[in-house]
Design an enzyme around this catalytic site. Sequence first.
Site, mmCIF file in Angstrom:
data_model
loop_
_atom_site.group_PDB
_atom_site.id
_atom_site.type_symbol
_atom_site.label_atom_id
_atom_site.label_comp_id
_atom_site.label_asym_id
_atom_site.label_seq_id
_atom_site.Cartn_x
_atom_site.Cartn_y
_atom_site.Cartn_z
ATOM 1 N N SER A 137 -15.651 9.570 1.705
ATOM 2 C CA SER A 137 -15.290 10.241 0.446
ATOM 3 C C SER A 137 -16.503 11.051 -0.006
ATOM 4 C CB SER A 137 -14.958 9.151 -0.579
ATOM 5 O OG SER A 137 -14.943 9.666 -1.881
ATOM 6 N N TYR A 145 -15.689 1.397 -5.391
ATOM 7 C CA TYR A 145 -15.179 2.393 -4.446
ATOM 8 C C TYR A 145 -16.344 3.141 -3.783
ATOM 9 C CZ TYR A 145 -12.399 6.406 -2.776
ATOM 10 O OH TYR A 145 -11.804 7.376 -2.002
HETATM 11 P P1 NDP Z 1 -2.846 7.376 -1.061
HETATM 12 O O1 NDP Z 1 -2.815 6.409 -2.180
HETATM 13 O O2 NDP Z 1 -1.835 8.457 -0.988
HETATM 14 O O3 NDP Z 1 -2.836 6.610 0.318
HETATM 15 C C1 NDP Z 1 -3.477 5.387 0.480
HETATM 16 C C2 NDP Z 1 -2.781 4.691 1.616
HETATM 17 O O4 NDP Z 1 -3.424 3.454 1.889
HETATM 18 C C3 NDP Z 1 -1.344 4.399 1.295
HETATM 19 O O5 NDP Z 1 -0.591 4.922 2.355
HETATM 20 C C4 NDP Z 1 -1.247 2.878 1.245
HETATM 21 O O6 NDP Z 1 -0.025 2.472 1.836
HETATM 22 C C5 NDP Z 1 -2.448 2.469 2.086
HETATM 23 N N1 NDP Z 1 -3.000 1.194 1.678
HETATM 24 C C6 NDP Z 1 -3.583 0.882 0.489
HETATM 25 N N2 NDP Z 1 -3.911 -0.418 0.477
HETATM 26 C C7 NDP Z 1 -3.543 -0.912 1.693
HETATM 27 C C8 NDP Z 1 -3.590 -2.189 2.280
HETATM 28 N N3 NDP Z 1 -4.098 -3.252 1.636
HETATM 29 N N4 NDP Z 1 -3.130 -2.343 3.544
HETATM 30 C C9 NDP Z 1 -2.602 -1.300 4.204
HETATM 31 N N5 NDP Z 1 -2.516 -0.063 3.714
HETATM 32 C C10 NDP Z 1 -2.980 0.116 2.456
HETATM 33 O O7 NDP Z 1 -4.306 7.966 -1.109
HETATM 34 P P2 NDP Z 1 -5.083 9.084 -0.273
HETATM 35 O O8 NDP Z 1 -4.242 9.655 0.787
HETATM 36 O O9 NDP Z 1 -5.713 9.938 -1.248
HETATM 37 O O10 NDP Z 1 -6.216 8.174 0.370
HETATM 38 C C11 NDP Z 1 -6.359 7.933 1.752
HETATM 39 C C12 NDP Z 1 -7.816 7.640 2.053
HETATM 40 O O11 NDP Z 1 -8.588 8.786 1.741
HETATM 41 C C13 NDP Z 1 -8.400 6.496 1.225
HETATM 42 O O12 NDP Z 1 -9.305 5.775 2.035
HETATM 43 C C14 NDP Z 1 -9.140 7.218 0.120
HETATM 44 O O13 NDP Z 1 -10.173 6.447 -0.393
HETATM 45 C C15 NDP Z 1 -9.642 8.419 0.878
HETATM 46 N N6 NDP Z 1 -10.028 9.565 0.062
HETATM 47 C C16 NDP Z 1 -9.130 10.230 -0.720
HETATM 48 C C17 NDP Z 1 -9.534 11.363 -1.417
HETATM 49 C C18 NDP Z 1 -8.608 12.168 -2.247
HETATM 50 O O14 NDP Z 1 -9.074 13.087 -2.931
HETATM 51 N N7 NDP Z 1 -7.317 11.905 -2.234
HETATM 52 C C19 NDP Z 1 -10.908 11.827 -1.369
HETATM 53 C C20 NDP Z 1 -11.751 11.054 -0.528
HETATM 54 C C21 NDP Z 1 -11.324 9.973 0.157
HETATM 55 P P3 NDP Z 1 0.792 1.151 1.360
HETATM 56 O O15 NDP Z 1 0.729 1.113 -0.133
HETATM 57 O O16 NDP Z 1 2.148 1.311 1.923
HETATM 58 O O17 NDP Z 1 0.071 -0.001 2.007
#
Ligand code: NDP
Length: 254
Positions: free
Chosen positions: A144, A157
């Site tokens: 991130s 985070y």
């Molecule tokens: P979303 O919330 O859209 O996606 C997060 C995903 O993680 C979901 O698909 C969720 O699926 C899954 N998830 C969360 N907890 C669990 C768990 N315990 N076990 C399995 N799967 C899990 O967020 P983003 O697409 O934005 O984030 C994706 C990644 O990118 C993350 O690591 C985030 O920190 C990182 N990121 C995002 C940024 C942004 O601007 N959006 C910037 C920088 C980094 P489900 O609930 O079905 O399990």
Amino acid sequence: MKLFDLSGRVAVVTGGNGGIGLGMATGLAMAGAAIVIAARNPDKSEAAVAELAELGARSAFIPLDVADPQSCRVMVADTAERFGRLDILVNNAGMSIRKPPESYTVEEWHRVLDTNLTGALVCCQAAYPHMQRQGGGKIISIGSMMSIFGAAYAAAYSASKGAIVQLTKSLASAWAKDNIQVNAVLPGWIDTELTRDARRQVPGLNERILNRTPAGRWGTPTDLAGIAVFLGGSASDFVTGAAIPVDGGYSAEF
Ligand code: NDP
């Protein structure tokens, strides 16, 4: 040499059922890889599988709670059994609890660290023997901007995302002898469910991001598709231990 051809490769994308994960899964699928969507929500995951199938990709949902080490191990074992191999692991599942650092409970701290950091390590550990046996593999972990910067509302985070970069360097060092490349991607501000919540919870965030990002816009999940293909294929065979921003210039400008 087919630098960007992933035909015959099998990729696991944790949290691949939406947002950045699905953007990366789409890139990998378009380059020819078979995709395992590993997440908790079955409906969302099956919808992602259907979307990938429309692109012509072989794809399946395998349930995963990345905060549970046994679930990580079972998910990787199921992938290897159903698809016969595992070439690319994308550690993308992640979450945040936004509050001032003085108010975190230890349980909240662990929930963020277990999901974003420990889960990534355990998935890597589970994938390692398969990749080693196959003669190589690719691991891509999602950091991130908070791998670089801190934020008053995101102590856990940012600690987890900073650690992802250091974990990446250590795994890259350890497993280079096995022809496994381990890299991190540091997305800038991408429009997903996660950041839609942040925009609601953090006053002024939307304007700050637009003003601060040289590209002048939020990223989209498909902005991450290209880096997934690069780091997932032979084009990146001499790239390991790197942390690559995909951020519209956010981290470049003072
Ligand atoms: P979303 O919330 O859209 O996606 C997060 C995903 O993680 C979901 O698909 C969720 O699926 C899954 N998830 C969360 N907890 C669990 C768990 N315990 N076990 C399995 N799967 C899990 O967020 P983003 O697409 O934005 O984030 C994706 C990644 O990118 C993350 O690591 C985030 O920190 C990182 N990121 C995002 C940024 C942004 O601007 N959006 C910037 C920088 C980094 P489900 O609930 O079905 O399990």
